[in-house]
Motif scaffolding. Structure first.
Motif, PDB file in Angstrom:
ATOM      1  N   PRO A  11     -30.141  46.774 -22.156  1.00 61.32           N
ATOM      2  CA  PRO A  11     -31.207  46.491 -21.196  1.00 61.32           C
ATOM      3  C   PRO A  11     -31.082  47.376 -19.956  1.00 61.32           C
ATOM      4  CG  PRO A  11     -30.204  44.454 -21.956  1.00 61.32           C
ATOM      5  CD  PRO A  11     -29.351  45.565 -22.468  1.00 61.32           C
ATOM      6  N   ALA A  12     -32.224  47.843 -19.434  1.00 64.55           N
ATOM      7  CA  ALA A  12     -32.228  48.724 -18.265  1.00 64.55           C
ATOM      8  C   ALA A  12     -32.421  47.939 -16.979  1.00 64.55           C
ATOM      9  CB  ALA A  12     -33.345  49.750 -18.402  1.00 64.55           C
ATOM     10  N   GLY A  14     -32.495  45.778 -13.648  1.00 60.95           N
ATOM     11  CA  GLY A  14     -31.580  45.475 -12.559  1.00 60.95           C
ATOM     12  C   GLY A  14     -31.853  44.096 -11.981  1.00 60.95           C
ATOM     13  N   PRO A  35     -25.604  55.065 -18.171  1.00 66.49           N
ATOM     14  CA  PRO A  35     -25.423  56.326 -17.445  1.00 66.49           C
ATOM     15  C   PRO A  35     -24.238  57.144 -17.981  1.00 66.49           C
ATOM     16  CG  PRO A  35     -25.851  54.555 -15.893  1.00 66.49           C
ATOM     17  CD  PRO A  35     -25.727  53.920 -17.256  1.00 66.49           C
ATOM     18  N   PRO A 123     -22.352  48.971 -20.960  1.00 62.17           N
ATOM     19  CA  PRO A 123     -22.600  48.239 -19.722  1.00 62.17           C
ATOM     20  C   PRO A 123     -22.836  46.756 -19.938  1.00 62.17           C
ATOM     21  CG  PRO A 123     -24.495  49.608 -20.296  1.00 62.17           C
ATOM     22  CD  PRO A 123     -23.427  49.915 -21.288  1.00 62.17           C
TER      23      PRO A 123
ATOM     24  N   ARG B 243     -27.429  54.591  -7.182  1.00 62.23           N
ATOM     25  CA  ARG B 243     -27.579  55.571  -8.253  1.00 62.23           C
ATOM     26  C   ARG B 243     -28.832  56.417  -8.069  1.00 62.23           C
ATOM     27  NH1 ARG B 243     -29.182  55.347 -14.159  1.00 62.23           N
ATOM     28  NH2 ARG B 243     -28.210  57.230 -14.961  1.00 62.23           N
ATOM     29  N   GLN B 259     -21.818  49.495 -10.879  1.00 59.16           N
ATOM     30  CA  GLN B 259     -21.200  49.282 -12.183  1.00 59.16           C
ATOM     31  C   GLN B 259     -20.641  50.577 -12.772  1.00 59.16           C
ATOM     32  OE1 GLN B 259     -23.749  47.335 -15.039  1.00 59.16           O
ATOM     33  NE2 GLN B 259     -22.126  47.229 -16.569  1.00 59.16           N
ATOM     34  N   THR B 260     -21.384  51.667 -12.653  1.00 55.91           N
ATOM     35  CA  THR B 260     -20.889  52.936 -13.189  1.00 55.91           C
ATOM     36  C   THR B 260     -20.435  53.862 -12.060  1.00 55.91           C
ATOM     37  OG1 THR B 260     -23.186  53.699 -13.321  1.00 55.91           O
ATOM     38  CG2 THR B 260     -22.183  52.871 -15.342  1.00 55.91           C
ATOM     39  N   GLY B 261     -20.218  53.292 -10.885  1.00 52.59           N
ATOM     40  CA  GLY B 261     -19.652  54.043  -9.773  1.00 52.59           C
ATOM     41  C   GLY B 261     -18.373  53.366  -9.325  1.00 52.59           C
ATOM     42  N   SER B 275     -32.233  48.236  -2.965  1.00 51.49           N
ATOM     43  CA  SER B 275     -32.897  46.995  -3.378  1.00 51.49           C
ATOM     44  C   SER B 275     -31.910  45.910  -3.788  1.00 51.49           C
ATOM     45  CB  SER B 275     -33.854  47.275  -4.541  1.00 51.49           C
ATOM     46  OG  SER B 275     -33.141  47.723  -5.671  1.00 51.49           O
ATOM     47  N   GLN B 279     -26.789  46.118 -11.163  1.00 58.18           N
ATOM     48  CA  GLN B 279     -25.762  47.137 -11.395  1.00 58.18           C
ATOM     49  C   GLN B 279     -25.217  47.684 -10.085  1.00 58.18           C
ATOM     50  OE1 GLN B 279     -28.884  47.387 -12.588  1.00 58.18           O
ATOM     51  NE2 GLN B 279     -28.798  47.270 -14.821  1.00 58.18           N
ATOM     52  N   THR B 295     -37.128  47.507   4.311  1.00 59.90           N
ATOM     53  CA  THR B 295     -38.502  47.196   4.709  1.00 59.90           C
ATOM     54  C   THR B 295     -39.034  45.954   3.988  1.00 59.90           C
ATOM     55  OG1 THR B 295     -39.120  48.876   3.090  1.00 59.90           O
ATOM     56  CG2 THR B 295     -39.297  49.502   5.402  1.00 59.90           C
ATOM     57  N   ASP B 312     -37.500  50.027   8.838  1.00 60.11           N
ATOM     58  CA  ASP B 312     -37.317  51.347   8.239  1.00 60.11           C
ATOM     59  C   ASP B 312     -35.926  51.873   8.587  1.00 60.11           C
ATOM     60  OD1 ASP B 312     -37.375  54.094   7.689  1.00 60.11           O
ATOM     61  OD2 ASP B 312     -39.540  54.218   8.099  1.00 60.11           O
ATOM     62  N   VAL B 313     -35.140  52.243   7.567  1.00 55.31           N
ATOM     63  CA  VAL B 313     -33.778  52.780   7.837  1.00 55.31           C
ATOM     64  C   VAL B 313     -33.828  53.929   8.831  1.00 55.31           C
ATOM     65  CG1 VAL B 313     -31.959  52.540   6.128  1.00 55.31           C
ATOM     66  CG2 VAL B 313     -33.980  53.828   5.536  1.00 55.31           C
TER      67      VAL B 313
END
Ligand SMILES: Cc1cc2nc3c(=O)[nH]c(=O)nc-3n(C[C@H](O)[C@H](O)[C@H](O)COP(=O)(O)OP(=O)(O)OC[C@H]3O[C@@H](n4cnc5c(N)ncnc54)[C@H](O)[C@@H]3O)c2cc1C
Lengths: 254, 351
Positions: A11-12, A14, A35, A123, B243, B259-261, B275, B279, B295, B312-313
């Motif tokens: 699943p993609a 989030g 990824p 994942p 990401r 998750q992948t970092g 957001s 992940q 925002t 706004d950042v």
């Protein structure tokens, strides 16, 4: 050189996971590959561009995983093989056994793979072992967590780099070998228009496989407890800056 | 017997090894079996006494030092083959290891060579009093989900998720017997080996920073990270990203949280224009406090944050930097145009 890349349809989304009696409710979700695996495909395509050869992508799962094979082909992989094991989740011993059989068939048909790529872990299930089981069963050395690959010009050995908590380790291994890679290995390309057209026309090979279960059995999935807390709103826009700095001072990070 | 695969750092138990030993001892005591330990040592150190003392504290009664000239440099295959030989010889009911990169790799090698099941990243393991059935809970989806599972095997293999177990020394300790296990190994086994190792310098890293200032799509581009860099500098923190920022080439992947970092555990995580996809969340949920600047008041990370600023950042972060400078006037010189906040040239993010 011949390179095999093993990918998994996952699943993609989030969004917060929705569970039902069978596990994850995937009815409304989009799918992708990890990824890590995107980087594996990218690396394979680059290596073949440099050294010649071909990239085969293999997936074990439902017939819908055809979508992920086509994505890999649109990135530049040459062909795709789907081993249809239905929609149920396989345990890692079973997945590895299915891949080992498929690799045997592919190598009998067209010669041995010099490199086999896996994502470091899937994942979703995250068993951290399928690649190693395939490597051991096919007599290949294997290094995981890899973020740098350098194949020697004679195609007889490869150097592999991985990050460890203390720094960086460099491995050397003879080919053929297996490698589990991590995101960060490269920056994967977006498929070109030509790649996408080619993928649409490509025909992935679909084979069926009998599955024999290993010793680990999933009983159910559940959500971990999360501590619920109210968010303190510090304000809107630039006017919130003093309140933010108050918090930084309160937390003693200034 | 329950066998703990204990990872050493220059002869001392690593923190994860103490967690592993604590869980392994509980399993051994439920089953009324002794606790044994297996170690490899590639540090070139040969004084066993301190290691033996530590193992004794954790309730180990027999210690197998795996030793062979071919094991002096780490090799997944050679360490795995050696571990498989010891496990075959001892036939323990379970082998427990920490879920580090190397320990996981050696456990997977062991499992593959003996065709035994391996449950990775367990948070709890329950032994049945006898027999070869185990119940466990393991981490999935980088920490978003838990899986309850059953494992059936003559020898069950487990890795334990970091931080899942509170380490505790044994209340009763016995005498420790130490043994050297010399596996039969052969250089012709195709294997990978470490040929070079470089140690990271000191300095703030993403994984160890007390404050992480992280940016996502809402930052808008590589240049948009300049005020985040400045804020990180002022609070002695590190810059992270989502990401989307990595994929767009705005930041190098080593900055990616998730998750992948990298998983981060700062006192404060400042998420700018992120957001809060699951992940990403699993990479920052270990933070003590989270400040979300977004925002969208309904962004998942705003709901989960301790503090939020809606805006706004590009406006909020420079205003925060200016406010910090206003309150701490003297020691921090204002940056000249084109010069970083620390007064050096060229501290732009390398992309
Ligand atoms: C298997 C897998 C692994 C993944 N691993 C990771 C990972 O390790 N790390 C990771 O980060 N992601 C990861 N992802 C991707 C993840 O799902 C999200 O796509 C990603 O985290 C979204 O990044 P973002 O929050 O920057 O972008 P978006 O989700 O697009 O969010 C942007 C946010 O910025 C806000 N915003 C927009 N403009 C402004 C502005 N001017 N000021 C303030 N706020 C603004 C918006 O309201 C929105 O909330 C992974 C995905 C998969 C499938």
């Amino acid at each position: 050189m011949r390179i095999l890349v093993c990918v998994k349809r996952v699943p993609a989304s989030g969004g917060a996971p929705q569970l039902n009696a069978d596990g994850l409710d995937v009815r409304h979700l989009a799918f992708t590959v990890s990824p890590h695996e995107e980087c594996a495909i990218e690396e394979a395509v680059r290596l073949v561009a440099e050294h010649g050869g071909s990239v085969t992508v293999l997936t074990v799962g439902p017939v819908e995983a055809d979508e992920q094979l086509r994505y890999a082909i649109s990135m530049g992989a040459d062909d795709g093989v789907l081993v249809d094991t239905g929609t149920g989740e396989l345990d890692p011993q079973a997945t590895a056994a299915v891949i080992v059989d498929a690799v045997g068939d592919l190598e009998t048909a067209a010669g041995p793979f010099d490199l086999m790529f896996f994502g470091n872990e899937s994942p979703d299930a995250g068993h951290y072992q399928v690649g190693v089981r395939v490597a051991v069963a096919t007599g290949r050395p294997m290094v995981g967590g890899v973020k740098g690959i350098e194949v020697d010009p004679g195609l007889s050995r490869v150097r592999l780099r991985r990050d460890v908590p203390a720094g960086v380790e460099v491995y050397e291994t003879p080919l053929p070998a297996a490698v589990a890679v991590k995101e960060g290995l490269n920056l994967p390309r977006y498929p070109s228009m030509r790649g996408r057209l080619r993928a649409r026309k490509a025909s992935a090979t679909v084979v069926r496989a009998a599955v024999s279960a290993g010793g680990l059995r999933k009983v159910r999935l559940r959500l971990p407890e999360e501590k619920q807390s109210e968010t303190v709103l510090l304000g809107h826009g630039a006017a919130a800056a003093p309140a933010v700095v108050d918090v930084l001072q309160e937390l003693e990070v200034l | 017997m329950v066998l703990a695969f204990v990872d050493l750092d220059a002869g001392s138990l690593t923190p994860s090894a103490t967690e592993t030993l604590t869980l392994a001892r509980e399993l051994a005591s439920t089953r009324g079996e002794p606790l044994r330990a297996m170690t490899f040592d590639d540090s070139g150190r040969h004084d066993d006494a301190p290691t033996a003392a530590e193992l004794t504290t954790y309730g180990v009664v027999r210690w197998f030092r795996v030793a062979h000239p071919l094991l002096d440099a780490y090799s997944p295959e050679l360490w795995g083959a050696a571990s498989a030989q010891l496990v075959r010889t001892l036939a323990p009911s379970a082998v427990v290891a920490s879920a580090g990169d190397r320990t996981t790799e050696v456990m997977a090698q062991t499992a593959a060579r003996l065709d035994l099941p391996l449950a990775a990243n367990c948070t709890t393991i329950t032994a049945t009093a006898s027999g070869d059935e185990w119940r466990l809970t393991r981490v999935r989806n980088g920490g978003m989900l838990l899986e309850d599972a059953e494992l059936v095997a003559s020898t069950a293999l487990f890795t334990v998720a970091a931080g899942a177990i509170e380490p505790a020394p044994a209340s009763v300790v016995g005498d420790l017997t130490t043994e050297t296990f010399s596996p039969v190994l052969d250089d012709t086994l195709p294997h990978a080996r470490v040929i070079e190792r470089t140690t990271r310098g000191d300095g703030v890293t993403l994984a160890s920073a007390r404050v992480v200032v992280s940016g996502g799509r809402g930052v808008g581009g590589a240049d948009g990270f300049a005020p985040l860099e400045e804020l990180a500098e002022l609070v002695g923190g590190a810059v992270g990203c989502s990401r989307v920022a990595t994929n767009n080439g705005w930041r190098p992947h080593r900055d990616q949280v998730g998750q992948t970092g990298t998983k981060v555990n700062p006192d404060l995580y400042i998420a700018c224009g992120i957001s809060g996809a699951t992940q990403h969340w699993v990479g920052c949920m270990g933070a003590k406090h989270i400040l979300a600047i977004n925002t969208d008041p309904d962004a998942p990370l705003v709901s989960r944050a301790t503090y939020a600023v809606i805006g706004d950042v590009g406006e909020v972060v420079p205003a925060v930097v200016a406010e910090i400078r206003r309150r701490t006037p003297s020691p921090l010189p204002l940056p000249a145009p084109g010069v970083g906040a620390d007064g050096h040239d060229g501290d732009r993010p390398d992309l």
